[in-house]
Design an enzyme around this catalytic site. Structure first.
Site, PDB file in Angstrom:
ATOM      1  N   ASP A  45       0.833  -1.206   0.000  1.00 42.20           N
ATOM      2  CA  ASP A  45       0.000   0.000   0.000  1.00 42.20           C
ATOM      3  C   ASP A  45       0.866   1.254   0.000  1.00 42.20           C
ATOM      4  O   ASP A  45       0.519   2.261  -0.603  1.00 42.20           O
ATOM      5  CB  ASP A  45      -0.920  -0.002   1.222  1.00 42.20           C
ATOM      6  CG  ASP A  45      -1.956  -1.100   1.111  1.00 42.20           C
ATOM      7  OD1 ASP A  45      -2.479  -1.304  -0.004  1.00 42.20           O
ATOM      8  OD2 ASP A  45      -2.223  -1.770   2.120  1.00 42.20           O
ATOM      9  N   GLY A  46       2.010   1.154   0.696  1.00 42.69           N
ATOM     10  CA  GLY A  46       2.938   2.281   0.724  1.00 42.69           C
ATOM     11  C   GLY A  46       3.379   2.649  -0.691  1.00 42.69           C
ATOM     12  O   GLY A  46       3.566   3.826  -1.006  1.00 42.69           O
ATOM     13  N   GLU A 123      -5.213   9.477   4.390  1.00 45.23           N
ATOM     14  CA  GLU A 123      -5.631  10.410   5.442  1.00 45.23           C
ATOM     15  C   GLU A 123      -4.688  11.586   5.597  1.00 45.23           C
ATOM     16  O   GLU A 123      -3.541  11.565   5.136  1.00 45.23           O
ATOM     17  CB  GLU A 123      -5.755   9.711   6.806  1.00 45.23           C
ATOM     18  CG  GLU A 123      -4.461   9.387   7.525  1.00 45.23           C
ATOM     19  CD  GLU A 123      -3.709   8.202   6.953  1.00 45.23           C
ATOM     20  OE1 GLU A 123      -2.629   8.439   6.379  1.00 45.23           O
ATOM     21  OE2 GLU A 123      -4.184   7.061   7.066  1.00 45.23           O
ATOM     22  N   ARG A 148      -8.172  18.447  22.920  1.00 43.53           N
ATOM     23  CA  ARG A 148      -6.843  18.314  23.537  1.00 43.53           C
ATOM     24  C   ARG A 148      -6.445  16.856  23.463  1.00 43.53           C
ATOM     25  O   ARG A 148      -7.216  15.974  23.867  1.00 43.53           O
ATOM     26  CB  ARG A 148      -6.870  18.730  25.007  1.00 43.53           C
ATOM     27  CG  ARG A 148      -6.891  20.215  25.185  1.00 43.53           C
ATOM     28  CD  ARG A 148      -7.241  20.575  26.599  1.00 43.53           C
ATOM     29  NE  ARG A 148      -7.854  21.889  26.599  1.00 43.53           N
ATOM     30  CZ  ARG A 148      -7.205  23.014  26.913  1.00 43.53           C
ATOM     31  NH1 ARG A 148      -5.959  22.977  27.251  1.00 43.53           N
ATOM     32  NH2 ARG A 148      -7.828  24.165  26.870  1.00 43.53           N
ATOM     33  N   ASP A 150      -3.383  13.893  21.430  1.00 45.19           N
ATOM     34  CA  ASP A 150      -2.262  13.705  20.503  1.00 45.19           C
ATOM     35  C   ASP A 150      -2.543  14.339  19.141  1.00 45.19           C
ATOM     36  O   ASP A 150      -1.649  14.898  18.526  1.00 45.19           O
ATOM     37  CB  ASP A 150      -1.969  12.214  20.311  1.00 45.19           C
ATOM     38  CG  ASP A 150      -1.227  11.617  21.494  1.00 45.19           C
ATOM     39  OD1 ASP A 150      -1.039  12.338  22.495  1.00 45.19           O
ATOM     40  OD2 ASP A 150      -0.835  10.436  21.418  1.00 45.19           O
ATOM     41  N   LYS A 165      -8.542   2.935  11.195  1.00 40.39           N
ATOM     42  CA  LYS A 165      -9.018   1.684  11.799  1.00 40.39           C
ATOM     43  C   LYS A 165      -8.330   1.457  13.148  1.00 40.39           C
ATOM     44  O   LYS A 165      -8.968   1.031  14.107  1.00 40.39           O
ATOM     45  CB  LYS A 165      -8.760   0.510  10.857  1.00 40.39           C
ATOM     46  CG  LYS A 165      -9.344  -0.801  11.339  1.00 40.39           C
ATOM     47  CD  LYS A 165      -9.177  -1.891  10.297  1.00 40.39           C
ATOM     48  CE  LYS A 165      -9.887  -3.168  10.731  1.00 40.39           C
ATOM     49  NZ  LYS A 165      -9.293  -3.756  11.942  1.00 40.39           N
TER      50      LYS A 165
HETATM   51  P1  NAP Z   1       3.738   1.748   6.829  1.00 36.43           P
HETATM   52  O1  NAP Z   1       4.181   2.128   8.197  1.00 36.43           O
HETATM   53  O2  NAP Z   1       4.444   0.670   6.095  1.00 36.43           O
HETATM   54  O3  NAP Z   1       2.152   1.452   6.812  1.00 36.43           O
HETATM   55  C1  NAP Z   1       1.512   0.894   7.866  1.00 36.43           C
HETATM   56  C2  NAP Z   1       0.600  -0.213   7.391  1.00 36.43           C
HETATM   57  O4  NAP Z   1      -0.589   0.351   6.835  1.00 36.43           O
HETATM   58  C3  NAP Z   1       1.194  -1.115   6.318  1.00 36.43           C
HETATM   59  O5  NAP Z   1       0.926  -2.460   6.681  1.00 36.43           O
HETATM   60  C4  NAP Z   1       0.431  -0.722   5.076  1.00 36.43           C
HETATM   61  O6  NAP Z   1       0.316  -1.779   4.146  1.00 36.43           O
HETATM   62  C5  NAP Z   1      -0.917  -0.385   5.655  1.00 36.43           C
HETATM   63  N1  NAP Z   1      -1.808   0.440   4.835  1.00 36.43           N
HETATM   64  C6  NAP Z   1      -1.527   1.547   4.109  1.00 36.43           C
HETATM   65  N2  NAP Z   1      -2.638   1.999   3.508  1.00 36.43           N
HETATM   66  C7  NAP Z   1      -3.645   1.170   3.846  1.00 36.43           C
HETATM   67  C8  NAP Z   1      -5.033   1.115   3.535  1.00 36.43           C
HETATM   68  N3  NAP Z   1      -5.613   2.041   2.772  1.00 36.43           N
HETATM   69  N4  NAP Z   1      -5.766   0.117   4.076  1.00 36.43           N
HETATM   70  C9  NAP Z   1      -5.205  -0.797   4.880  1.00 36.43           C
HETATM   71  N5  NAP Z   1      -3.913  -0.784   5.209  1.00 36.43           N
HETATM   72  C10 NAP Z   1      -3.137   0.175   4.700  1.00 36.43           C
HETATM   73  O7  NAP Z   1       3.773   3.103   5.970  1.00 36.43           O
HETATM   74  P2  NAP Z   1       3.258   3.262   4.476  1.00 36.43           P
HETATM   75  O8  NAP Z   1       3.225   1.936   3.804  1.00 36.43           O
HETATM   76  O9  NAP Z   1       4.031   4.382   3.884  1.00 36.43           O
HETATM   77  O10 NAP Z   1       1.763   3.748   4.705  1.00 36.43           O
HETATM   78  C11 NAP Z   1       1.457   4.989   5.257  1.00 36.43           C
HETATM   79  C12 NAP Z   1       0.186   4.770   6.009  1.00 36.43           C
HETATM   80  O11 NAP Z   1       0.456   4.140   7.242  1.00 36.43           O
HETATM   81  C13 NAP Z   1      -0.534   6.047   6.408  1.00 36.43           C
HETATM   82  O12 NAP Z   1      -1.295   6.566   5.340  1.00 36.43           O
HETATM   83  C14 NAP Z   1      -1.378   5.535   7.564  1.00 36.43           C
HETATM   84  O13 NAP Z   1      -2.664   5.126   7.129  1.00 36.43           O
HETATM   85  C15 NAP Z   1      -0.671   4.316   8.057  1.00 36.43           C
HETATM   86  N6  NAP Z   1      -0.311   4.505   9.467  1.00 36.43           N
HETATM   87  C16 NAP Z   1      -0.934   3.726  10.384  1.00 36.43           C
HETATM   88  C17 NAP Z   1      -0.712   3.917  11.727  1.00 36.43           C
HETATM   89  C18 NAP Z   1      -1.438   3.060  12.691  1.00 36.43           C
HETATM   90  O14 NAP Z   1      -2.260   2.231  12.258  1.00 36.43           O
HETATM   91  N7  NAP Z   1      -1.198   3.215  13.988  1.00 36.43           N
HETATM   92  C19 NAP Z   1       0.169   4.896  12.167  1.00 36.43           C
HETATM   93  C20 NAP Z   1       0.802   5.680  11.201  1.00 36.43           C
HETATM   94  C21 NAP Z   1       0.543   5.491   9.835  1.00 36.43           C
HETATM   95  P3  NAP Z   1       1.582  -2.302   3.269  1.00 36.43           P
HETATM   96  O15 NAP Z   1       2.330  -3.195   4.200  1.00 36.43           O
HETATM   97  O16 NAP Z   1       0.960  -3.052   2.144  1.00 36.43           O
HETATM   98  O17 NAP Z   1       2.379  -1.101   2.834  1.00 36.43           O
HETATM   99 MN    MN Z   2       4.367   0.182   3.914  1.00 38.78          MN
END
Ligand code: NAP
Ligand code: MN
Length: 267
Positions: A45-46, A123, A148, A150, A165
């Site tokens: 997804d990244g 997002e 107030r 994070d 989610k």
């Molecule tokens: P990452 O740290 O590798 O992403 C975190 C996880 O989110 C990965 O497993 C990624 O899948 C998955 N993901 C991304 N978009 C998704 C979607 N639309 N539906 C379901 N899962 C999804 O960083 P990244 O790959 O650059 O992705 C950035 C995204 O990480 C941000 O947009 C944010 O949504 C997410 N994120 C999540 C958290 C959290 O859940 N606590 C915190 C910060 C950011 P892949 O392994 O296939 O890349």
């Molecule tokens: Mn990723």
């Protein structure tokens, strides 16, 4: 058909990328990095997020396809073993893809200097850096609450399965043109009060966030992030633009959710 490939850069994705170029030629496609009709993302997804931001100025005319070599791959319809078939259907003029359009989040950042507009596929988040974030939240120009905690996460329907989610937000079908506001660790006690539930806003509604002046904030758009202290307010709404995905076979959203989060082999 003009195409381009964005891959994650690991060995498997690189090899599939090379193989795709060979197949694409066979099926009459032309490599065009500047103005492709279809952008193939090979990775996770990244990788799709990177492809989206690279081509976000051409959203009206191009579409995306995802091939999964990663961990989750929520945005990907295809697996490595499908590569030959995918190249064949992408190159075919007789069976064109079905284009599905998904909503995006638009944010307008207001500073003393003016306004900038950005879009996100998953997002937008706003967080405090040194201290908890304090910000007034208005809905449709009316005061709603003083937040107030994070931070605040504003997600698209297709991004509702990502960060949103983890924050306890609902999963939203992408045919519902909406944005979701989810709280990130809000502080609730006798003094501070926030709603505590996530909210889903329809098209034509907007939410304005007014952070305390001159505080350092972390702004994220999908995988991109920046720190700023010049933000006066941020308006969040459903974007006028949409993202287009090319589908060569159906893969309904709820099947995608089931496969990603529950797993196919249920007893
Ligand atoms: P990452 O740290 O590798 O992403 C975190 C996880 O989110 C990965 O497993 C990624 O899948 C998955 N993901 C991304 N978009 C998704 C979607 N639309 N539906 C379901 N899962 C999804 O960083 P990244 O790959 O650059 O992705 C950035 C995204 O990480 C941000 O947009 C944010 O949504 C997410 N994120 C999540 C958290 C959290 O859940 N606590 C915190 C910060 C950011 P892949 O392994 O296939 O890349
Ligand atoms: Mn990723």
């Amino acid at each position: 058909m003009k195409y381009f490939v964005v891959n994650r850069g690991d060995e498997v994705s690189q090899q599939l990328n090379e193989r795709f170029h060979v197949l694409a030629k066979e099926y009459g496609m032309v490599l065009d990095e500047r103005e492709p009709d279809t952008v193939l993302s090979i990775g996770g997804d990244g990788t799709m997020l990177q492809a989206f931001h690279r081509y976000k100025d051409q959203l009206d005319r191009l579409s995306f396809v995802g091939l999964h070599t990663g961990r989750l791959g929520f945005f990907a319809d295809w697996f490595p073993e499908d590569l030959d078939y995918l190249a064949q259907v992408m190159g075919s003029e007789t069976s064109p893809a079905t284009i599905v359009e998904y909503p995006l989040v638009e944010i307008q950042i207001r500073t003393q200097e003016g306004t900038e507009t950005h879009v996100a596929l998953n997002e937008f988040t706003l967080k405090g850096v040194e201290e908890t974030m304090v910000a007034q939240l208005n809905l449709n120009d009316e005061t709603f609450e003083m937040f107030r905690g994070d931070g605040i996460c504003i997600s698209t329907p297709s991004g509702s399965t990502a960060y949103n989610k983890s924050l306890g937000g609902a999963l939203v079908h992408p045919s519902i043109e909406s944005i979701q506001i989810a709280e990130i660790a809000s502080i609730n006690n006798r003094v501070f009060r926030t709603l505590g539930s996530s909210m889903i806003l329809p098209k034509h509604h907007h939410c304005d966030i007014f952070p305390q002046a001159n505080k350092h904030l972390l702004l994220t758009l999908d995988h991109l992030n920046v720190q700023r202290n010049d933000v006066v307010s941020i308006r969040c709404s459903v974007a006028t633009q949409k993202v287009r995905f090319a589908r060569y076979r159906p893969y309904p959203f709820w099947n995608r959710v089931q496969k990603s989060f529950i797993g196919l082999d249920m007893k």
